[in-house]
Design an enzyme around this catalytic site. Structure first.
Site, PDB file in Angstrom:
ATOM      1  CG  ASP A 290      64.543   4.995  26.044  1.00 60.78           C
ATOM      2  OD1 ASP A 290      63.827   5.538  25.181  1.00 60.78           O
ATOM      3  OD2 ASP A 290      64.073   4.496  27.091  1.00 60.78           O
ATOM      4  CD1 TRP A 291      62.282   9.414  21.038  1.00 62.07           C
ATOM      5  CD2 TRP A 291      63.244   7.406  21.068  1.00 62.07           C
ATOM      6  NE1 TRP A 291      62.055   8.804  19.820  1.00 62.07           N
ATOM      7  CE2 TRP A 291      62.625   7.586  19.810  1.00 62.07           C
ATOM      8  CE3 TRP A 291      63.940   6.213  21.293  1.00 62.07           C
ATOM      9  CZ2 TRP A 291      62.660   6.626  18.793  1.00 62.07           C
ATOM     10  CZ3 TRP A 291      63.972   5.252  20.287  1.00 62.07           C
ATOM     11  CH2 TRP A 291      63.336   5.453  19.065  1.00 62.07           C
TER      12      TRP A 291
END
Ligand code: BGC
Length: 828
Positions: free
Chosen positions: A230-231
Site C-alpha cells: 500500500d502507498w
C-alpha cells in the site's frame, strides 16, 4: 480476438538475464505515484496503476479527468448478482484502457468487522463468502478485459484508526475462516494478477514483511502475480525484500533502491529473491500487454449511453427495500399531482465515499433531478433541504463561482518567489490537489498558488467562506459594492497522529462570515504559501486544499418547518437522508452511527404530517433509523454512483425492482459492536468468529434489519429444498420457489449451513451459497446452488489445515437469514 496469454517462465528468465542487479532493483519501486519504470532492455513499457474501486480515476486526482462512477462496493455486494458484477468489471476494464491504465487498485475485500470502519462503504460485506463471490466476479470481469485487478488490503485492514501502525491480533480460525477467505477465493478462482499488502500488521508483523505473503499467498494458494505495498507502507529494507513483497509503491523513493542493491551484494538478500520479484512483475506486464511481444485481451466496448444504462441497472439492482407498508411502493404515477422531495441529500445526492476511492464523474443525477425526470410533467415536484446536516463548511460549488472574464469556476495562478505569474489554469472546482505534481504546463519554481473567483450573491444573508488544507493560507474577501476588504492569514495543521487522507477529505479549515445582499458581488482570493512546511512528514503528497462556501440558510427549526409544510400539501413525501464522503471515508473511522445533524427529527416531523412518507437512505454503511417503524417505506440506496437519481426514480415508480439484499446486518443500536480503537497500537479482534450476524445469532439478538433482508414488489413461496452431495465434497442444492404475486420479480435464494450438536465452536448459522432468480408472475423456478466443500469445513488450528467435523450438517434455505423456512440434512 487475441487473448492474454502468460509468457513462459523461460521467456521471462531470458529477459531477466539481460538486466544488471541495479536495473532489476530499480523496477521494484514505482517511478512515481502511479507509474512503474519502463525498461527498454527487456521490452517493458511504462505500466500505469490507478484506484479503484468505484471507477477508474486515472493519473489525475481532479475534475479534469472524468471517470464513470460505478456504485460503491456495499451497493455492488447488495446485488448478490455475480453475472452483473462481472459485466461491470468489463466496464471498469474499458474505463482503464481509455485512460491508459493497466492495473486497477481494486477490489477492496476487507470485511465489515464493524460498521464504524471508515472504508465500510468500500468493502463488500460482513460475510466472507458473499465478499468472495462478488470479489471473484469483479476480478474476472476486469481481467477478462486485459486489465489487472489488485485485491486489497492483504490483510486485517478492517478499520482506519492508526491504520499505518496498528497490529491486528487475529486468532488463527478467524484469520482463515473470515479475513483471508475472500483473498483465497480471488487468488485461487479468479487468478488475480496483483495483491496489495496492507499498512497494518497482523499478529506482530507488518503486512509488507509478513510470512503470510510467502507461506500462504505463494506456497499454499499458488499466487504467481505481484504483491505491491500500500502507498508508503514499506518501512524496512531487508525484512520486506525477504518476504513475498514484490513492488514498493509509490516511487521513486522508498526503502529498496540502492539499499536493496547493497543488501544483495552483502548476501543479506539473495539475488534469486530479486529475480523472483522481477519475474512476477514482467509476468504481470505481459498479462496487461506492457511487454514487447504480448497483447492483452481487449476490453469490451461501451458507448456513453450503454455506460449510463449499465450503471442505472446496477444501482437499482443494489437498492434494498427495507420496509414497504401497505405496498406504498411502487408509486402509481397517474395518481399523483404533487410530490415533496426533501432532505439534505435530495438536491445533492452522494454517489461515492471518501479517500482513494474518489473519482470525478462526468455527471451525477441527484434524487431531485431523477424524480423530476421520472415523474414527468404531470407531477409537480417540490423541494426544500429540511436540515443542513454538515458541520464543516462544504467545498464551494463551482457553479456559484465565476472568473473575472465570466467563466464558471475559478482562476488558479502559479507564482514564483518574486511574485511573478509563471502559469495559470482555469478550473471548474472548489477542491485542488496536485498529488502527482503540477503537470507539464507549469514550470518549476512555484512558491505560491493563488485561487481567485467571484461570488454573486443569489440570496440575502450570511455566507460562510473559508479555506482549508495544510500549511499557510491567506484569504482575501473584497466586496466591490462596498469597497470593503477583509483579509485573514491562517496556519492550518492536522491534529497530531491524524492520517494524511484527513487532509484530503476534511482538512483543517479557516472560515469567515460575510453578510451579502442578493446581487452583491464578492471577490474571493485564497493564497497558499508553499514555503511553509505542511507538517505532513514523509507522506507529503503535494499541495491539497479547498475553497469552502456555505450559502445562507434558515435555522434548523425553520428548515424543518418548511419541509414539513411541503410534505403536508403533497401526495407523497420522499425524504432523502444520509451521510457524505466527509463522514464515510478512508483515513478515519466513524465515531457514531447516527445520521448527522437533525435528520432524525426531519424524518419524524415529515412522517407525522404525511402517512405516505418514503425515506431514502443515501449512505454506504449502516446508520441508525430510530424512526423506521413510523414511516411507510424505507429504501436504502447506498452510494450508488452517477446514475443515482435515475435509478431511484426507476425503483420508486416501479420501472425497476429494488434488487438488493443486505450484505451486512443493520444494527438497532450501538451496543456490543467491535471497536476500531487500538490500545497501545494493538487491536485485538476479540470477537473472534462472531462478526455481524454470527454474533447477533449467538446472542439471540435481532438487528434492525437482518443480513440478507430486502423486499421486492412481488411475493414468494419457498416450496422445496433438496441436496445432492457431489464426489468433490460440494453439495448441489436445489430450491423450488414460486412467484405468488402479480408482477415479475426477483428473489435471492440464500442457503445457510448449521451444525446441530457440533462440538466445534462456530457461528450458529453461516452463508453457504446463494443465487438470484427472476421469475414471471405466477410462475415457479428451480434454482441450483453449488455449496462448496469449504462451507462445511473449519480451520484446525492444531494441524494447521482445513477439516470437517464428521456428522450431520443442516442446510437452511429462504429469502433472508431471518426467513429460512426450508431445511435439509447433509451427512459429512
Ligand atoms: C489506500 C489504497 C490506495 C492507495 C493509492 C492508499 O492510501 O489505502 O487503497 O490504493 O492509497 O491511492
Amino acid at each position: 480476438l487475441t487473448l492474454t496469454q502468460d509468457q513462459s517462465d523461460r521467456d521471462l528468465n531470458a529477459r531477466i538475464d539481460r538486466l544488471t542487479l541495479e536495473q532489476k532493483v530499480l523496477l521494484l519501486t514505482g517511478a512515481d505515484f502511479w507509474t512503474l519504470w519502463p525498461e527498454p532492455a527487456v521490452g517493458l513499457r511504462k505500466v500505469v496503476v490507478s484506484d479503484g474501486p468505484a471507477g477508474v480515476r486515472g493519473q489525475t486526482w481532479d475534475e479534469r479527468d472524468r471517470s464513470a462512477n460505478v456504485p460503491s462496493p456495499t451497493a455492488l455486494a447488495a446485488t448478490w448478482d455475480e453475472d452483473l458484477i462481472e459485466r461491470l468489471g468489463g466496464l471498469l476494464a474499458r474505463e482503464a484502457r481509455a485512460k491508459g491504465v493497466d492495473v486497477l487498485l481494486a477490489p477492496t475485500v476487507n470485511l465489515h468487522r464493524t460498521p464504524y470502519g471508515g472504508r465500510h462503504f468500500e468493502c463488500f460485506s460482513e460475510d466472507p463468502m458473499l465478499t468472495a463471490r462478488i470479489g471473484v466476479a469483479y476480478v474476472r470481469g476486469v481481467q477478462a478485459g486485459g486489465v489487472a485487478a489488485t485485491v486489497k488490503h492483504f490483510v486485517g485492514n478492517d478499520s482506519e484508526s492508526e491504520r499505518m501502525t496498528l497490529n491486528a491480533e487475529i486468532g488463527a480460525r478467524a484469520l482463515r475462516e473470515l479475513y483471508l477467505a475472500p483473498f483465497e477465493a480471488i487468488v485461487r478462482e479468479a487468478k488475480v494478477w496483483a495483491v496489495m499488502a496492507a499498512y497494518n500488521g497482523v499478529n506482530g508483523t507488518p503486512m509488507t514483511e509478513s510470512p503470510l505473503l510467502r507461506q500462504v499467498l505463494h506456497e499454499e494458494w499458488g499466487f504467481d502475480g505481484v504483491t505491491m505495498s500500500d502507498w508508503f507502507a514499506t518501512r524496512r529494507t531487508e525484512p520486506s525484500a525477504r518476504s513475498g513483497l514484490d513492488l514498493v509503491m509509490p516511487g521513486p523513493f522508498g526503502p529498496w533502491g540502492s539499499e536493496l542493491v547493497t543488501a544483495v551484494r552483502a548476501g543479506q538478500v539473495e539475488e534469486a529473491t530479486v529475480d523472483d520479484k522481477v519475474r512476477r512483475l514482467l509476468r504481470l506486464a505481459g498479462r496487461v500487454g506492457a511487454l514487447e511481444g504480448t497483447v492483452a485481451s481487449p476490453a469490451p466496448e461501451f458507448s456513453e449511453p450503454e455506460i449510463s444504462d449499465l450503471l442505472r441497472q446496477v444501482a437499482a439492482s443494489g437498492f434494498v427495500l427495507l420496509r414497504n407498508q401497505d405496498d406504498l411502493l411502487p408509486l402509481q404515477v397517474s395518481d399523483l399531482t404533487q410530490v415533496a422531495v426533501v432532505g439534505p441529500n435530495a438536491a445533492v445526492g452522494r454517489t461515492l465515499g471518501g479517500g482513494s476511492a474518489t473519482v470525478f464523474p462526468p455527471y451525477a443525477v441527484s434524487p431531485l433531478a431523477g424524480l423530476r425526470a421520472g415523474l414527468g410533467a404531470g407531477v409537480q415536484v417540490v423541494h426544500s433541504i429540511g436540515v443542513v446536516a454538515h458541520s464543516r463548511v462544504p467545498v464551494a460549488d463551482p457553479a456559484l463561482l465565476s472568473t473575472a472574464d465570466g467563466h464558471p469556476g475559478v482562476l488558479v495562478r502559479f507564482l514564483a518567489a518574486d511574485g511573478a505569474e509563471v502559469a495559470t489554469e482555469h478550473r471548474v472546482a472548489g477542491q485542488f490537489n496536485w498529488m502527482g505534481g503540477f503537470g507539464p504546463l507549469v514550470p518549476a519554481g512555484v512558491k505560491t498558488i493563488e485561487v481567485t473567483s467571484t461570488l454573486t450573491a443569489t440570496q440575502t444573508g450570511r455566507y460562510l467562506i473559508g479555506a482549508s488544507g495544510l500549511g499557510r493560507f491567506q484569504l482575501r474577501l473584497a466586496g466591490p459594492d462596498t469597497g470593503q476588504v477583509q483579509e485573514f492569514d491562517d496556519d492550518l495543521a492536522l491534529q497530531p497522529g491524524a492520517d494524511i487522507v484527513e487532509a484530503l477529505m476534511i482538512p483543517p479549515q479557516g472560515v469567515h462570515p460575510v453578510d451579502l445582499v442578493a446581487g452583491q458581488v464578492l471577490t474571493i482570493t485564497v493564497r497558499h504559501d508553499l514555503n511553509v512546511p505542511t507538517g505532513s512528514g514523509p507522506m507529503d503528497i503535494g499541495p491539497i486544499f479547498q475553497l469552502n462556501l456555505q450559502t445562507p440558510h434558515g435555522s434548523q427549526d425553520e428548515e424543518i418547518a418548511q419541509a414539513v409544510a411541503l410534505a403536508k400539501q403533497s401526495d407523497v413525501a420522499v425524504v432523502v437522508v444520509g451521510t457524505t464522503e466527509e463522514i464515510e471515508s478512508e483515513g478515519f473511522d466513524r465515531t457514531s452511527l447516527h445520521l448527522p445533524g437533525r435528520q432524525d427529527d426531519l424524518v419524524r416531523a415529515v412522517a407525522a404530517v404525511n402517512p405516505r412518507t418514503v425515506v431514502v437512505v443515501n449512505a454506504g454503511a449502516p446508520v441508525l433509523m430510530p424512526w423506521a417503524d413510523e414511516v411507510a417505506a424505507v429504501l436504502l440506496i447506498w452510494f450508488p454512483g452517477q446514475e443515482l437519481g435515475n435509478a431511484l426514480s426507476d425503483v420508486l415508480t416501479g420501472v425497476s425492482e429494488p434488487g438488493g439484499r443486505l450484505p451486512t446486518s443493520w444494527p438497532n443500536d450501538e451496543q456490543r459492536l467491535p471497536t476500531v480503537t487500538p490500545i497501545d497500537g494493538q487491536l485485538p479482534y476479540s470477537e473472534g468468529l462472531f462478526v455481524g450476524y454470527r454474533a447477533l445469532d449467538r446472542d439471540r439478538r435481532s438487528p434492525a434489519f437482518s443480513f440478507g433482508h430486502g423486499l421486492g414488489y412481488t411475493t414468494w413461496q419457498y416450496q422445496e429444498v433438496a441436496a445432492t452431495p457431489e464426489p468433490d465434497g460440494s453439495v448441489q442444492v436445489t430450491v423450488r420457489v414460486r412467484n405468488t404475486g402479480r408482477r415479475a420479480g426477483r428473489t435471492v435464494v440464500q442457503v445457510y449451513a448449521t451444525r446441530p450438536g457440533g462440538q466445534v465452536l462456530r457461528a450458529p448459522r453461516w452463508l453457504a451459497g446463494f443465487a438470484p432468480v427472476d421469475v414471471a408472475a405466477g410462475e415457479q423456478a428451480t434454482v441450483e446452488i453449488a455449496v462448496p466443500a469449504r462451507a462445511f469445513e473449519h480451520w484446525d488450528t492444531e494441524r494447521g489445515d482445513w477439516t470437517v467435523e464428521a456428522g450431520t450438517f443442516t442446510l437452511l434455505a429462504g429469502p433472508a437469514l431471518d426467513r429460512l423456512t426450508l431445511s435439509t440434512d447433509v451427512p459429512r
